[in-house]
Design a protein around this motif. Structure first.
Motif, PDB file in Angstrom:
ATOM      1  N   GLN A 439       0.805  -1.225   0.000  1.00 31.06           N
ATOM      2  CA  GLN A 439       0.000   0.000   0.000  1.00 31.06           C
ATOM      3  C   GLN A 439       0.835   1.270   0.000  1.00 31.06           C
ATOM      4  O   GLN A 439       0.302   2.364  -0.113  1.00 31.06           O
ATOM      5  N   ASN A 448      -8.690   3.498  -0.111  1.00 34.17           N
ATOM      6  CA  ASN A 448      -9.555   3.635   1.053  1.00 34.17           C
ATOM      7  C   ASN A 448      -9.100   2.725   2.197  1.00 34.17           C
ATOM      8  O   ASN A 448      -9.102   3.114   3.348  1.00 34.17           O
ATOM      9  N   GLN A 449      -8.660   1.519   1.864  1.00 33.50           N
ATOM     10  CA  GLN A 449      -8.233   0.573   2.882  1.00 33.50           C
ATOM     11  C   GLN A 449      -6.871   0.956   3.469  1.00 33.50           C
ATOM     12  O   GLN A 449      -5.953   1.320   2.743  1.00 33.50           O
ATOM     13  N   HIS A 451      -5.667  -1.049   6.327  1.00 38.09           N
ATOM     14  CA  HIS A 451      -5.341  -2.087   7.305  1.00 38.09           C
ATOM     15  C   HIS A 451      -3.970  -2.715   7.103  1.00 38.09           C
ATOM     16  O   HIS A 451      -3.396  -3.275   8.050  1.00 38.09           O
ATOM     17  N   ASP A 464     -10.008  -5.270  10.077  1.00 40.63           N
ATOM     18  CA  ASP A 464      -9.487  -4.866   8.780  1.00 40.63           C
ATOM     19  C   ASP A 464     -10.533  -4.168   7.928  1.00 40.63           C
ATOM     20  O   ASP A 464     -10.242  -3.151   7.271  1.00 40.63           O
ATOM     21  N   HIS A 465     -11.760  -4.667   7.938  1.00 37.95           N
ATOM     22  CA  HIS A 465     -12.791  -4.077   7.081  1.00 37.95           C
ATOM     23  C   HIS A 465     -13.185  -2.676   7.531  1.00 37.95           C
ATOM     24  O   HIS A 465     -13.691  -1.869   6.742  1.00 37.95           O
ATOM     25  N   THR A 468     -10.430   2.166   7.425  1.00 41.50           N
ATOM     26  CA  THR A 468     -10.516   2.836   6.133  1.00 41.50           C
ATOM     27  C   THR A 468     -10.414   4.347   6.288  1.00 41.50           C
ATOM     28  O   THR A 468     -10.604   4.892   7.378  1.00 41.50           O
TER      29      THR A 468
END
Length: 506
Positions: A439, A448-449, A451, A464-465, A468
């Motif tokens: 990343q 957006n993520q 994690h 993790d979800h 963001t």
């Protein structure tokens, strides 16, 4: 408190690059926890070095953010920096100068034949004739001969040295005496010769000036990389990995016998698992990626600022497992981990999300944009005119706001590049549990993520979800007005700096 960092040679420049990023993250502080004022100075005969240029870019980009943001933040980019420039010990010399020209061998023969004979004994013909524009070619004896000709008293009369030494004198009159911290390798040419030579000269100069409270520290880097490939007969004198250990042994022997005349404290760090770099004689082709060892070397500055007056002389580090490094292996790992995690998550969130949002707002009616990005109302005016202000909120299209946004883009890109380099450049069979390099890129696409930006114990304690940028935007939209001290891009980045690490147990 003031810290004056001097990076000597290519490795010294890379350490200074790492120090700038630690300083920007708010991790270089005094005993009182306040950010220090950092002064940087680079010493490098190879003025075309890519490593030098990369460090100067990092300094310049962070300095630009600082200049534009001023005192309009509480956490983001709050650490002061002043760059004194780059200096070559061959300054003013003709291009392609060699050692026998530095010491004018024909004059030696005519006037002091004994010295000329000694010169021939100490330096073989190929070392005497080697052009020094690309540095001291991995040969400490060449560098020592050139560096020993420096007179700090004469250097203090003009230019960068005058400003640096003048500021050291001024800072010594403050409540907290300043620290001078040198960086360089002990296995190459410029660092191995320049760090102890300049350290000894600075110690002598401080004594002459009656500045006994000013301390001189050094981070000395032991071998941590090898070369892929090697020079050939046409390359001439060049750095050779087979000489690294010999150079290191000689440097450590000198340090054992004479070190306290050069430094008050030293930090020794290297790696038995070596990174691999393409062979280069120097100049623009010397483009070695950042390395974790350089980050560890800069933590010596943090330690020195937190323990002024320590009577211990030499410090070393070790890791708990042979084949990888974790946050727990770093000094002050809780504070350092949180600070670097915040910096990494901020850079990704800004460069690959918020900055793109600000770009999109330039061509969208403000109220229409705000319907999908309600956080904008807290920092910017809702009118269309670029020159308007409302309740202290500037227009998102104002030129000063866009200039600051562009400066933060530039620094964030530099930080992401550095993080990615040292996260992926570990050496064969050696792993790091600090950052996820996937990343850490500067693609001009929305991300957006978050994690996988940070690994290990410094990673925020979020599912993790849920980890963001959208989550941060919701938190930002819910901030009470009393929690937002500044407006515009400065206020936006300050809030992002504080919120991007929420969720971590610290």
């Amino acid at each position: 408190m003031n810290v004056f960092a001097i990076g000597i040679g290519g490795t010294g420049a890379k350490c200074t690059e790492a120090l700038v990023h630690l300083h920007a993250a708010g991790l270089i502080t005094g005993q009182d926890g306040k950010n220090v004022r950092l002064g940087t100075f680079l010493v490098e005969p190879d003025q075309q070095s890519t490593l030098l240029a990369r460090t100067e870019i990092a300094i310049d980009r962070y300095s630009k953010v600082r200049d534009l943001i001023g005192n309009a933040t509480e956490g983001f980019a709050a650490s002061e920096i002043d760059h004194y420039g780059t200096w070559s010990p061959l300054a003013g010399a003709t291009p392609g100068i060699s050692l026998d020209q530095v010491f004018s061998k024909p004059v030696l023969r005519n006037e002091t034949s004994g010295l000329a004979a000694l010169f021939d004994c100490l330096y073989p013909p190929e070392e005497q004739k080697a052009e020094l524009d690309v540095g001291f070619r991995g040969r400490p004896p060449i560098g020592s001969a050139v560096m020993s000709r420096i007179s700090l008293d004469k250097a203090a009369e003009s230019g960068a040295w005058k400003r640096l030494l003048g500021d050291i004198q001024t800072a010594s009159g403050s409540g907290d005496p300043p620290i001078i911290h040198l960086f360089g390798s002990v296995f190459g040419g410029t660092g191995a010769s320049g760090v102890p030579t300049l350290g000894g000269m600075l110690k002598s100069w401080l004594q002459q000036q009656g500045l006994s409270k000013v301390r001189v520290h050094a981070s000395l880097l032991l071998p941590y990389f090898d070369f892929d490939g090697q020079g050939d007969q046409g390359t001439g004198v060049h750095a050779e990995a087979r000489n690294f250990q010999l150079n290191t042994d000689a440097a450590l022997q000198y340090l054992a016998n004479n070190g306290q005349a050069c430094f008050d404290q030293v930090y020794l760090v290297g790696s038995d698992i070596k990174a691999r770099y393409d062979f280069s004689i120097g100049g623009r082709s010397q483009d070695n990626d950042a390395h974790i060892i350089e980050l560890l070397a800069t933590l010596g500055v943090r330690h020195g600022c937190g323990t002024p007056g320590s009577r211990d002389y030499a410090y070393v580090l070790s890791r708990s497992k042979e084949d990888h490094i974790r946050w727990e292996d770093l000094p002050d790992n809780g504070v350092v981990g949180t600070g670097l995690a915040r910096a990494a998550r901020f850079a990704v969130s800004w460069k690959r999300n918020y900055s793109l949002e600000v770009d999109a707002a330039q061509n969208t009616p403000v109220k229409t944009f705000a319907s999908g990005a309600p956080w904008i109302r807290k920092y910017f005016s809702m009118t269309e005119e670029s020159t308007s202000r409302s309740e202290g909120r500037p227009s998102i299209r104002a030129q000063d706001q866009l200039a600051l946004k562009q400066a933060i883009d530039g620094y964030s890109a530099t930080l992401i590049q550095w993080l990615r380099q040292f996260s992926s450049n570990t050496g064969l069979g050696f792993n790091q549990e600090l950052f996820g390099e996937d990343q850490l890129n500067n693609e001009e696409t929305y991300a957006n993520q978050l994690h996988s930006v940070v690994r290990g114990s410094a990673k925020p304690t979020l599912a993790d979800h849920a980890d963001t940028v959208d989550r941060i935007k919701v938190l930002m939209d819910e901030l009470p007005e009393s929690k937002i001290k500044f407006r515009g891009v400065a206020g936006l980045t300050d809030s992002l700096w504080k919120l991007c690490i929420q969720g971590k147990n610290s």
